[in-house]
Every structure is written in structure tokens, then in C-alpha cells.
Motif scaffolding. Structure first.
Motif, PDB file in Angstrom:
ATOM      1  N   PRO A   6      25.777  -1.010  78.019  1.00  0.00           N
ATOM      2  CA  PRO A   6      24.458   0.017  78.209  1.00  0.00           C
ATOM      3  C   PRO A   6      23.706  -0.131  79.613  1.00  0.00           C
ATOM      4  CG  PRO A   6      24.343  -0.772  76.070  1.00  0.00           C
ATOM      5  CD  PRO A   6      25.374  -1.857  76.804  1.00  0.00           C
ATOM      6  N   ALA A   7      23.624   0.827  80.272  1.00  0.00           N
ATOM      7  CA  ALA A   7      22.843   0.817  81.636  1.00  0.00           C
ATOM      8  C   ALA A   7      21.336   0.477  81.454  1.00  0.00           C
ATOM      9  CB  ALA A   7      23.068   2.009  82.212  1.00  0.00           C
ATOM     10  N   SER A   8      20.838   0.964  80.401  1.00  0.00           N
ATOM     11  CA  SER A   8      19.158   0.894  80.141  1.00  0.00           C
ATOM     12  C   SER A   8      19.078  -0.484  79.604  1.00  0.00           C
ATOM     13  CB  SER A   8      18.647   1.963  79.257  1.00  0.00           C
ATOM     14  OG  SER A   8      17.687   1.762  78.809  1.00  0.00           O
ATOM     15  N   ALA A   9      18.045  -1.031  80.029  1.00  0.00           N
ATOM     16  CA  ALA A   9      17.322  -2.229  79.281  1.00  0.00           C
ATOM     17  C   ALA A   9      16.792  -2.030  78.094  1.00  0.00           C
ATOM     18  CB  ALA A   9      16.268  -2.992  80.196  1.00  0.00           C
ATOM     19  N   GLY A  10      16.195  -1.061  77.677  1.00  0.00           N
ATOM     20  CA  GLY A  10      15.624  -0.547  76.385  1.00  0.00           C
ATOM     21  C   GLY A  10      16.589  -0.557  75.333  1.00  0.00           C
ATOM     22  N   SER A  11      17.828  -0.136  75.670  1.00  0.00           N
ATOM     23  CA  SER A  11      18.893   0.095  74.735  1.00  0.00           C
ATOM     24  C   SER A  11      19.841  -1.081  74.473  1.00  0.00           C
ATOM     25  CB  SER A  11      19.639   1.496  75.250  1.00  0.00           C
ATOM     26  OG  SER A  11      20.457   0.968  76.301  1.00  0.00           O
ATOM     27  N   SER A  12      19.653  -2.013  75.267  1.00  0.00           N
ATOM     28  CA  SER A  12      20.550  -3.091  75.239  1.00  0.00           C
ATOM     29  C   SER A  12      19.720  -4.474  75.035  1.00  0.00           C
ATOM     30  CB  SER A  12      21.465  -3.319  76.470  1.00  0.00           C
ATOM     31  OG  SER A  12      20.394  -3.461  77.466  1.00  0.00           O
ATOM     32  N   ALA A  13      18.670  -4.526  75.590  1.00  0.00           N
ATOM     33  CA  ALA A  13      17.911  -5.773  75.137  1.00  0.00           C
ATOM     34  C   ALA A  13      16.950  -5.650  73.768  1.00  0.00           C
ATOM     35  CB  ALA A  13      16.818  -6.062  76.492  1.00  0.00           C
ATOM     36  N   THR A  14      17.692  -6.321  72.952  1.00  0.00           N
ATOM     37  CA  THR A  14      16.993  -6.490  71.613  1.00  0.00           C
ATOM     38  C   THR A  14      16.052  -7.513  71.489  1.00  0.00           C
ATOM     39  OG1 THR A  14      18.620  -8.019  70.779  1.00  0.00           O
ATOM     40  CG2 THR A  14      19.070  -5.556  70.393  1.00  0.00           C
ATOM     41  N   SER A  15      15.622  -8.241  72.705  1.00  0.00           N
ATOM     42  CA  SER A  15      14.673  -9.279  72.542  1.00  0.00           C
ATOM     43  C   SER A  15      13.046  -8.960  72.512  1.00  0.00           C
ATOM     44  CB  SER A  15      14.894 -10.235  73.972  1.00  0.00           C
ATOM     45  OG  SER A  15      14.572  -9.435  75.154  1.00  0.00           O
ATOM     46  N   GLY A  16      12.977  -7.469  72.847  1.00  0.00           N
ATOM     47  CA  GLY A  16      11.665  -7.154  72.989  1.00  0.00           C
ATOM     48  C   GLY A  16      10.775  -7.788  73.960  1.00  0.00           C
ATOM     49  N   VAL A  17      11.175  -8.176  75.120  1.00  0.00           N
ATOM     50  CA  VAL A  17      10.499  -9.228  75.967  1.00  0.00           C
ATOM     51  C   VAL A  17       9.630  -8.035  76.839  1.00  0.00           C
ATOM     52  CG1 VAL A  17      10.491 -10.280  78.109  1.00  0.00           C
ATOM     53  CG2 VAL A  17      12.036 -10.711  76.211  1.00  0.00           C
ATOM     54  N   THR A  18       8.369  -8.035  77.093  1.00  0.00           N
ATOM     55  CA  THR A  18       7.603  -6.943  77.692  1.00  0.00           C
ATOM     56  C   THR A  18       7.021  -7.572  78.999  1.00  0.00           C
ATOM     57  OG1 THR A  18       5.717  -7.589  76.575  1.00  0.00           O
ATOM     58  CG2 THR A  18       7.141  -5.859  75.508  1.00  0.00           C
ATOM     59  N   GLY A  19       7.186  -8.770  79.468  1.00  0.00           N
ATOM     60  CA  GLY A  19       6.743  -9.546  80.326  1.00  0.00           C
ATOM     61  C   GLY A  19       7.493 -10.536  81.082  1.00  0.00           C
ATOM     62  N   ALA A  20       7.561 -10.814  82.406  1.00  0.00           N
ATOM     63  CA  ALA A  20       8.588 -11.685  82.716  1.00  0.00           C
ATOM     64  C   ALA A  20       7.676 -12.609  84.108  1.00  0.00           C
ATOM     65  CB  ALA A  20       9.766 -11.064  83.340  1.00  0.00           C
ATOM     66  N   PRO A  21       6.856 -13.597  83.589  1.00  0.00           N
ATOM     67  CA  PRO A  21       6.129 -14.031  84.525  1.00  0.00           C
ATOM     68  C   PRO A  21       6.912 -14.979  85.828  1.00  0.00           C
ATOM     69  CG  PRO A  21       6.078 -15.402  82.696  1.00  0.00           C
ATOM     70  CD  PRO A  21       6.935 -14.046  82.248  1.00  0.00           C
ATOM     71  N   LEU A  22       6.387 -14.970  86.745  1.00  0.00           N
ATOM     72  CA  LEU A  22       6.967 -15.720  87.957  1.00  0.00           C
ATOM     73  C   LEU A  22       6.982 -17.020  87.836  1.00  0.00           C
ATOM     74  CD1 LEU A  22       5.532 -13.622  90.996  1.00  0.00           C
ATOM     75  CD2 LEU A  22       7.963 -14.127  90.625  1.00  0.00           C
ATOM     76  N   GLU A  23       7.773 -17.745  88.404  1.00  0.00           N
ATOM     77  CA  GLU A  23       7.730 -19.323  88.127  1.00  0.00           C
ATOM     78  C   GLU A  23       6.606 -19.776  89.026  1.00  0.00           C
ATOM     79  OE1 GLU A  23      11.842 -18.094  87.247  1.00  0.00           O
ATOM     80  OE2 GLU A  23      10.345 -17.231  88.586  1.00  0.00           O
ATOM     81  N   THR A  24       6.292 -20.935  88.951  1.00  0.00           N
ATOM     82  CA  THR A  24       5.237 -21.653  89.508  1.00  0.00           C
ATOM     83  C   THR A  24       5.712 -22.428  90.722  1.00  0.00           C
ATOM     84  OG1 THR A  24       5.022 -23.349  88.224  1.00  0.00           O
ATOM     85  CG2 THR A  24       3.529 -21.371  87.738  1.00  0.00           C
ATOM     86  N   ALA A  25       4.860 -22.707  91.681  1.00  0.00           N
ATOM     87  CA  ALA A  25       5.508 -23.473  92.824  1.00  0.00           C
ATOM     88  C   ALA A  25       5.673 -24.787  92.349  1.00  0.00           C
ATOM     89  CB  ALA A  25       4.281 -23.467  93.849  1.00  0.00           C
ATOM     90  N   GLN A  26       6.869 -25.433  92.956  1.00  0.00           N
ATOM     91  CA  GLN A  26       7.285 -26.867  92.646  1.00  0.00           C
ATOM     92  C   GLN A  26       7.373 -27.685  93.903  1.00  0.00           C
ATOM     93  OE1 GLN A  26       7.972 -27.691  89.401  1.00  0.00           O
ATOM     94  NE2 GLN A  26       7.386 -25.637  88.596  1.00  0.00           N
TER      95      GLN A  26
END
Length: 269
Positions: free
Chosen positions: A2-22
């Protein structure tokens, strides 16, 4: 797909924080991977060679190298030309040649491939300390120096791209990585989401003939609680041998139901 994240991603993830500096010389690279009927984003840290631009290096690795984990893949092809720059306003401009899009994929995979590029570019910038804090990050994708390209023949690149949290894997083992040789005890860490706020883990003993049997098992708590993407961590102390580590969201009513499995083949010395 499916093209839409909403229809395919059953994880319910609402945020994707950036990585921190290493401070390490590791490059964060995102891949696509199967989880049940869906395909999601997973990240590996790979050794950086040379001292070039970290965004270019990460994207070149994403398009031309193979992931450590055999369950992951990339639909990209190695580009004949690749450049990247970042502005003081957190706008990453990536200029890539059209031959990178030569794989024939459907719109669902095309959208995930673009998300893979966005996550890799932004992760590399954040990991290298190039991101200005508390500002949104956008990726402007040019193809052969031009806008409005039809990526993979499916998606017009007519506006800046941002991280799409709907494509983030529902369960993801970050450490150890595939093929790691460990001492015991060792820690397992990652991120995940489940309705109960817990995940199930198994350590399967792998025989020399490749047969697998459950050796240890348990559960681990997600730090952010039920229904929220968050970190998990636990320790195991097996004897020396070859193992498959599996982490998933379990159903107490159906122990055979293993949703969102991420697995790693490891060795304990």
C-alpha cells in the motif's frame, strides 16, 4: 505494498525522533525490511571509511552496499553521481543521478524508498552534529540537478520531504547487530511499540546443522508505556554458541502470534 503509511503501518508510531550526535566513526544507514505483511524502516550503524561528507557517505552506502542483516534490503541502485549539502536552516539538499531509480517497484515501495533516503540523510546529519537543535529538518531531493523528477516513475519530487513516522518498524533490535560476536552477559537494546507496553524476547540455540530451539525467553518493558514508541533493554547470559535473538509484540491469548518480529543471528564466545 500500500502506498499510504496509514493503511500499511500497523505500528501506530506517531513520532520519529532524530538520532543524537555521536563521537564514533559509525554511519547510520536505513534499510527496508519485512515485518509480517508490511515493509518498514530499520537502521544499522556501519563503519565509515575515509573522511568525506557524512551525508554523502551514508547515502552512498545505502544505495551501493548490502545491509548486515539478511532480512533487510534496498531498492536503490548505485548512482553515478551524488552530492549533498545542508543549510543553516536544517534543509538538506541531495542531488542524485537518475540511474539510482532504475529498479522497477510499485508506488508503496517507491514511497518507502524515499523515506529510507530521508531517514538516512537526516540521521547522518544529526549523527555528525550538523543539525540545528529545535528546528524541523527537510530534505530537498534533486535528480540530475533538477526538481519535479518522477521518482521510480511513480512519485513527483515537487516539494521538500520530511520523516514519515508511519514507516518506522514496530519492533527494532538496535544492539547487537547482525553477526556480532559477543561475550556473556550482554545487553540487548532497541525500540518498539505494543498495546501492552511490553515485548517478548526469545534466544534460540542454533545447531551446527542450522536447527533452532528456544533456549531462553522472557519479556521486556517499553520505557514509554503502552501504545507509545519507546526504548527497551534487557540482559541475557547464555553459554558460548550460535544463537538467533528474536524480539516481538506478543499476544497473551495466542502465544504463536509474533507480531513485528526483528531477529539477529549472533555468536557468544
Amino acid at each position: 505494498m500500500p502506498a499510504s503509511a496509514g493503511s500499511s503501518a500497523t505500528s501506530g508510531v506517531t513520532g520519529a525522533p532524530l538520532e543524537t550526535a555521536q563521537t564514533s566513526t559509525k554511519l547510520p544507514v536505513y534499510w527496508l525490511g519485512h515485518s509480517g505483511a508490511g515493509i518498514y524502516l530499520y537502521r544499522e550503524f556501519l563503519t565509515m571509511t575515509g573522511d568525506g561528507d557524512p551525508i554523502e557517505a551514508a547515502l552512498l552506502t545505502m544505495t551501493s552496499e548490502k545491509p548486515l542483516d539478511g532480512d533487510y534490503f534496498t531498492p536503490w541502485k548505485k548512482p553515478s553521481r551524488l552530492g549533498a549539502a545542508i543549510s543553516a536552516k536544517n534543509i538538506i539538499t541531495v542531488d542524485i543521478s537518475s540511474d539510482a531509480f532504475s529498479t522497477n517497484v510499485d508506488e508503496g515501495i517507491a514511497r518507502r524508498a524515499l523515506a529510507q533516503l530521508v531517514y538516512t540523510a537526516t540521521a547522518a546529519a544529526a549523527n555528525a552534529g550538523l543539525i540545528v537543535a529545535n528546528q524541523p529538518v527537510h530534505v530537498s531531493l534533486l535528480v540530475d540537478g533538477h526538481t519535479d523528477y518522477l521518482a521510480f516513475g511513480k512519485i513527483k519530487l515537487d516539494q521538500p520531504l520530511v520523516r514519515d513516522s508511519g514507516f518506522v518498524a514496530p519492533v527494532w533490535v538496535i544492539d547487537p547487530q547482525e553477526g556480532t560476536d559477543l561475550g556473556a552477559p550482554f545487553k540487548v537494546s532497541g525500540q518498539g511499540i505494543s498495546a501492552s507496553g511490553t515485548l517478548v524476547w526469545q534466544l534460540l540455540k542454533v545447531s551446527p546443522e542450522g536447527q533452532k530451539s528456544v533456549f531462553l525467553s522472557g519479556s521486556t518493558i517499553i520505557g514509554t508505556g503502552p501504545g507509545q514508541l519507546g526504548p527497551f533493554e534487557f540482559s541475557v547470559q547464555p553459554p558460548a554458541g550460535s544463537y538467533e535473538l528474536r524480539v516481538y509484540s506478543g499476544d497473551p491469548a495466542d502465544p504463536a502470534d509474533q507480531a513485528g518480529v526483528d531477529s539477529k543471528l549472533i555468536k557468544v564466545s
